[in-house]
Design a protein around this motif. Structure first.
Motif, short mmCIF file in Angstrom:
data_model
loop_
_atom_site.label_atom_id
_atom_site.label_comp_id
_atom_site.label_asym_id
_atom_site.label_seq_id
_atom_site.Cartn_x
_atom_site.Cartn_y
_atom_site.Cartn_z
N LEU A 1 -28.38 -2.66 -31.32
CA LEU A 1 -29.32 -2.23 -30.29
C LEU A 1 -29.43 -0.71 -30.26
N ALA A 2 -28.33 -0.01 -30.56
CA ALA A 2 -28.36 1.45 -30.51
C ALA A 2 -28.89 2.06 -31.80
N HIS A 3 -28.57 1.46 -32.95
CA HIS A 3 -28.91 2.11 -34.22
C HIS A 3 -29.97 1.39 -35.02
N PRO B 1 -36.85 5.62 -31.36
CA PRO B 1 -35.58 6.29 -31.13
C PRO B 1 -35.74 7.65 -30.43
N ASP B 2 -34.68 8.11 -29.79
CA ASP B 2 -34.72 9.45 -29.19
C ASP B 2 -34.41 10.49 -30.28
N THR C 1 -31.55 4.29 -30.07
CA THR C 1 -32.46 3.55 -29.19
C THR C 1 -31.67 3.09 -27.98
N HIS C 2 -32.31 3.07 -26.84
CA HIS C 2 -31.62 2.67 -25.60
C HIS C 2 -32.19 1.34 -25.15
#
Lengths: 289, 538
Positions: free
Chosen positions: B447-449, B474-475, B480-481
Motif C-alpha cells: 500500500l505504501a510503495h 505518490p507524494d 502512497t498513503h
C-alpha cells in the motif's frame, strides 16, 4: 587360595616346595591338602554325573555322531556357511546373538527362511519379511538338517485347507477361531498390527498356507505357539481356510478397502477425497457469477 | 360446448394469485426470495454439512426399514458364508442382511456412513472458517454455541450409529464408553448401570441406542439446524469488507433465483461425492468384525475420526491412578482425566470463546464484516494451536496403525504424542503469529510503495532498483498513503490491469489473454518493420 591365612602363605613361601612336602607328610592334613582332596572328589562326582547324563539324556555333543541323511548333510553345509555366525556350531545358539535351534523343527526353518526373515539383516526388534535368500530346495535341506539335529514340529503332509465345496462350514468355523485367536494382534482384516517397542504382527494378506501353518506350529518371533493341544490340526486348517479363502481371496464387496486399517484411513479418505472435492466445488460455484 | 382456450403463459401467474388470495404468502415470500446472500466460496462449507444431513436422513430411513434393533440371539443363515451358522444378535444379523441380502442395502449403508463422516468433517471445517474470520463475534455468539453443540450432537449421533450394528468393533467401542462412564468419581457405576441396564453389555443397550440414534438425536439435530439457519436468516450473513460493503449492508445475490439454483446444484454435488465414495470405498466392513464377544478385541480398534481425538488422549494419558483410602478405598482411574475432564473442557471452552475474546479485547461492538485471519494474529494463532492439539490427539487415536505401517515403535509414537501435545501447540501459536504479522507487513508495504513489477532499473550512478507500480498518486517521497481496508491488496501486476483479464474457464481460460505490454514505464516494443525486397526497377 584366597582363604589362606597370611601366616600359612608366608610359611609355604619361605620353606619352598620340599619343605611343604615334608611338612605335609608329618603334620595333620593342611588346608591345602584338604582343599585339593575336595577338588578331586568334586571333579570325580561331576564326571560321574556328566557321564550318567551323557548316557541317559541325548546331549548336544552326542548329536554330532548321528548319521545325517544326504539332504541334511547338504543342509549342514548351508548352515555352516550362512547361519553359524549367530546360531553357533551345531545350531547350539550364541548368547546375545541367536537362539539355539535344537528342537525348533523343520516348520520353524521353513517359515523363517522361506519368508526371507532369516538370515536376518541386523539384530533389531523383529526380523522383517524380505525376498528369501535360499530357494525352496536349499530351504528343505536346511529344514532337514535342523529336523534331524534336534527334532521338533513339522508341517504335516496333505492339504492345509479345507475344501470349501465339500465342507462349507469350515469358513465360518475358521472365522470364529481367527477372531478368537488371531485378531488381537493381526487385526480383523488380517492387515497386521503394532506390538510394543517396534515389534509387530505382520500382515496376512499375502502369506502362503504353509507359512501360516508353520507360524502357528512354531510361534516365530513374538507370536505365541499354537501347538496341537491348543489348536488341533483340523482347527489350524479351518483358520487357514478363513485367511486364504475369505481375507485374501474373499474380495471386498464394498469397493476399495482402504487397506482395511479401520476408521483411521476412512477419516483420511473423507478429508482427502470428500472434503477436497467439495471445497473445489465451492470454489467453482462461488467463482461462477 | 366451446372449450375455453388455455393460456399456458398465464398459468403460473394465476396459480400464484390464487395461492396468495387464499394463504397471503406473497409479502413474506417476497422478502424471503429477495433475501441477499454474500457470495464467497468459504460461505458454502456449512452447506456441505446441511446437505450431508439430508443424505443422512434419506439413507437412514431406508436402513431403518431393514434393521432389527434387538439383542436376541439368532443363528445367521444369510448369504455371507463366512458367518453362516454363527450365533449372533439379531441387530448384527440384520445389518449383515442389509449388506448382503437387501437390494442396494450395502451402498445405502456405506452412503449413510460416508455421509456421517462428511457431516462431521464439514462441520469442523465450517467451524474453522467461522472462527478464523471472526464471524462468531457479536451478535452471532448464540449461533456459534449452537454450532459447537451441533458438533457434539453429531459426535453422539455417530457414536450411537456405529454402535448399534453390534459387531466386534462397535462392541469394543461400547466397552470403552462404559469404562469412561465407570471412571467418573461417585456417579460412575450408577451412570453405567443405568445406561446399560445393569452390567455391561446387558440386553438393553442396542434398543436404547437405536432410539437415541433414530429419534432423539436426529430430532435435536433437526431443531438445532433449524435454529442455526433461522439465526443466519434473521441476523443476515456476514460478509467480507470490500468496495461498497459496510457493517450495515449485505452485498450479494438474491435468494431467488440465482442463489437457490447454485444451492440446488451444490446439493447435487454433495450427494454425488457421497454416493461416489460409497460406491468406490468400502467403509466399516462389519462382516469381518464378527459378532461382538467380550473376549475378542482386535488390534487397531479405533473409533470414527471425530471421536478419535478422545481415544488418542486416553492412549497418551500416563497411568496415574489416584487412590483415596476412605472406607474400602476409592480409585480415580487415569482415564477420567482425558475422557471426562478434558472432554468437558474441550466442549465448554469453544462455546465460551466468543465471550472470552470479547472480555479480553473489551470489544462490545456489533460486527457484520469479517476479519481476515492475518488481521487478528492472536485469534488465528490460538486457532492453529487448537487445531494442532486436535490433530496430534487424533493421530494418537490411531497411533498403533501409524506405528505399524510406518515402521515406528509404538512406544515412540506414544511419547511423540505426549511431548507433541504439550510442545507443538505453543510452537504453532508462535509460528502462526509471526506469519500473520508478516502478511500484514507485506500488505502495508504494497500500500505504501506499490506492486513489485519485477523490472530492475539501473540508475545513472550504477545502483539497481526494482520498479514499483504505485497503487495511487505518490507524494514527493514516492509513497502512497492508502488505508488498509481489511481486504485483499493487489500484489501482482495482473491484478492492477497489466494483463488483460483472462476470460474465465473451468480449468483453462477459454480465450488466450492478449499480450501484455513489456513494462508499464515503456511503450510496447513495435514489431520489426516488414522488409521489402530490394528491386532494381527504382
Amino acid at each position: 587360595m584366597t582363604s589362606h591365612s597370611p601366616a600359612s602363605r608366608g610359611a609355604g613361601r619361605g620353606g619352598g616346595l620340599r619343605a611343604r612336602w615334608r611338612r605335609g607328610r608329618n603334620s595333620p592334613p593342611s588346608k591345602l591338602r584338604r582343599r585339593a582332596g575336595a577338588a578331586v572328589r568334586l571333579v570325580a562326582a561331576l564326571m560321574l554325573a556328566g557321564g550318567v547324563y551323557t548316557f541317559l539324556a541325548p546331549s548336544v555333543q552326542a548329536q554330532e555322531d548321528v548319521a545325517l541323511s544326504t539332504a541334511a548333510q547338504q543342509g549342514k553345509e548351508i548352515f555352516d556357511n550362512s547361519c553359524i555366525t549367530c546360531h553357533g556350531r551345531n545350531a547350539q545358539g550364541i548368547e546375545g546373538r541367536g537362539p539355539s535351534l535344537i528342537g525348533v523343527g523343520s516348520a520353524s526353518v521353513e517359515f523363517q527362511v522361506e519368508s526371507g526373515r532369516m538370515p536376518m539383516v541386523r539384530q533389531e526388534a523383529q526380523a522383517e519379511r524380505k525376498a528369501p535368500m535360499f530357494n525352496a530346495e536349499d530351504t528343505q535341506k536346511l529344514a532337514a538338517y535342523i529336523q534331524e539335529l534336534g527334532g521338533g514340529p513339522q508341517i504335516p503332509s496333505g492339504p492345509l485347507t479345507h475344501d470349501m465345496d465339500a465342507d462349507p462350514e469350515a469358513l465360518s468355523r475358521g472365522g470364529e477361531l481367527f477372531r478368537l485367536n488371531c485378531t488381537s494382534c493381526h487385526g480383523f482384516g488380517g492387515g497386521g498390527g503394532a506390538l510394543s517397542s517396534g515389534k509387530f504382527a505382520p500382515s496376512l494378506t499375502d502369506v502362503s498356507e504353509r507359512d501360516i501353518y508353520a507360524a502357528m506350529l512354531s510361534g516365530p518371533q513374538n507370536m505365541p505357539v499354537f501347538g496341537d493341544n491348543q489348536l488341533t490340526p483340523d482347527q489350524k486348517r479351518d483358520i487357514i481356510t478363513y485367511i486364504t479363502g475369505q481375507l485374501q481371496d474373499g474380495g471386498d464387496p464394498g469397493g476399495f478397502n482402504l487397506g482395511r486399517f479401520g476408521p483411521i484411513t476412512e477419516g483420511l479418505a473423507i478429508f482427502l477425497v470428500g472434503i477436497t472435492a467439495l471445497v473445489f466445488t465451492c470454489l467453482w460455484i462461488a467463482g461462477k457469477s | 360446448m366451446k372449450r375455453r382456450k388455455l393460456d399456458i403463459g398465464a398459468v403460473p401467474g394465476n396459480v400464484a394469485r390464487g395461492a396468495d388470495e387464499r394463504l397471503q404468502v406473497a409479502t413474506p415470500l417476497r422478502s424471503l426470495l429477495n433475501k441477499v446472500f454474500p457470495d464467497h466460496w468459504s460461505f458454502l462449507l456449512g452447506e456441505i454439512a446441511l446437505f450431508s444431513f439430508v443424505v443422512l436422513l434419506l439413507t437412514g430411513v431406508f436402513l431403518t426399514l431393514f434393521f432389527d434393533p434387538s439383542m436376541k440371539e439368532v443363528v445367521y443363515d444369510g448369504s455371507y458364508t463366512a458367518l453362516r451358522g454363527t450365533e449372533m444378535s439379531a441387530a448384527y444379523a440384520s445389518t449383515l442382511d442389509i449388506s448382503f441380502d437387501v437390494r442396494g442395502g450395502l451402498i445405502m449403508r456405506q452412503m449413510h456412513h460416508w455421509a456421517a463422516l462428511m457431516f462431521m468433517a464439514s462441520i469442523v471445517i465450517h467451524m474453522f472458517r467461522v472462527f478464523f474470520t471472526g464471524a462468531f463475534r457479536k451478535p452471532r455468539e448464540t449461533n456459534w454455541v449452537i454450532g459447537v453443540t451441533l458438533f457434539f450432537m453429531g459426535f453422539f449421533a455417530g457414536f450411537t450409529g456405529y454402535s448399534i450394528p453390534d459387531d466386534g468393533l462397535s462392541g469394543t467401542g461400547l466397552r470403552i464408553a462404559s469404562a469412561i462412564m465407570l471412571s467418573m468419581p461417585v456417579i460412575g457405576s450408577w451412570l453405567s448401570s443405568s445406561i446399560f441396564g445393569g452390567e455391561f453389555p446387558g440386553m438393553l443397550i442396542i434398543p436404547r441406542f437405536f432410539i437415541a440414534h433414530v429419534l432423539i438425536i436426529p430430532a435435536v439435530l433437526l431443531g438445532l439446524i433449524a435454529a442455526h439457519l433461522g439465526l443466519v436468516f434473521s441476523q443476515k450473513h456476514t460478509q467480507w469488507p470490500g468496495p461498497g460493503r459496510t457493517n450495515e449492508n449485505v452485498v450479494g445475490e438474491r435468494m431467488f433465483p440465482r442463489y437457490a439454483m447454485k444451492q440446488g446444484g451444490f446439493f447435487m454435488a454433495v450427494f454425488g461425492v457421497i454416493a461416489f465414495m460409497a460406491g468406490a470405498f468400502q467403509i466399516n466392513p462389519i462382516w469381518l468384525f464378527g459378532p461382538y464377544r467380550a473376549s475378542e478385541v482386535s488390534s487397531a480398534s479405533q473409533p470414527d475420526w471425530y471421536v478419535m481425538f478422545m481415544d488418542g488422549l486416553v492412549r497418551l494419558m500416563p497411568a496415574w491412578a489416584i487412590e483415596i483410602p476412605i472406607g474400602d478405598g476409592y480409585v480415580i482411574p487415569p482415564m477420567f482425566w482425558p475422557a471426562g475432564v478434558l472432554l468437558g473442557v474441550l466442549a465448554v471452552l469453544p462455546m465460551t470463546y466468543p465471550a472470552i475474546e470479547a472480555r479480553l479485547t473489551g470489544d462490545k461492538k456489533i460486527h457484520n464484516l469479517l476479519e481476515r485471519p492475518r488481521d487478528n494474529p492472536p485469534r488465528t494463532a490460538l486457532g492453529m494451536m487448537a487445531i494442532s492439539f486436535f490433530i496430534i490427539a487424533t493421530i494418537s487415536g490411531g497411533n498403533d496403525v501409524v506405528a505399524d505401517k510406518f515402521h515406528i515403535s509404538l512406544n515412540a509414537m506414544t511419547w511423540v504424542g505426549r511431548i507433541g501435545l504439550l510442545v507443538v501447540p505453543p510452537i504453532a501459536y508462535w509460528v502462526t503469529y509471526r506469519i500473520c504479522l508478516g502478511l500484514q507487513q507485506h500488505d502495508r508495504e504494497v500500500l505504501a510503495h506499490g506492486v513489485e513489477t519485477g523490472i530492475i532499473r539501473r540508475l545513472p550512478d550504477g545502483r539497481f532498483i526494482e520498479v514499483h507500480q504505485p497503487l495511487a498518486a505518490p507524494d514527493e517521497h514516492g509513497h502512497t498513503h492508502l488505508e488498509y481496508t481489511g481486504w485483499v491488496v493487489p500484489k501482482k501486476m495482473n491484478r492492477v490491469g497489466a494483463l488483460a483479464p483472462a476470460i474465465k474457464g473451468f480449468f483453462f481460460p477459454i480465450e488466450k489473454p492478449s499480450e501484455a505490454p513489456v513494462s508499464p514505464g515503456h511503450p510496447p516494443v513495435d514489431p520489426a518493420a516488414k522488409r521489402e525486397e530490394v528491386g532494381s526497377s527504382h
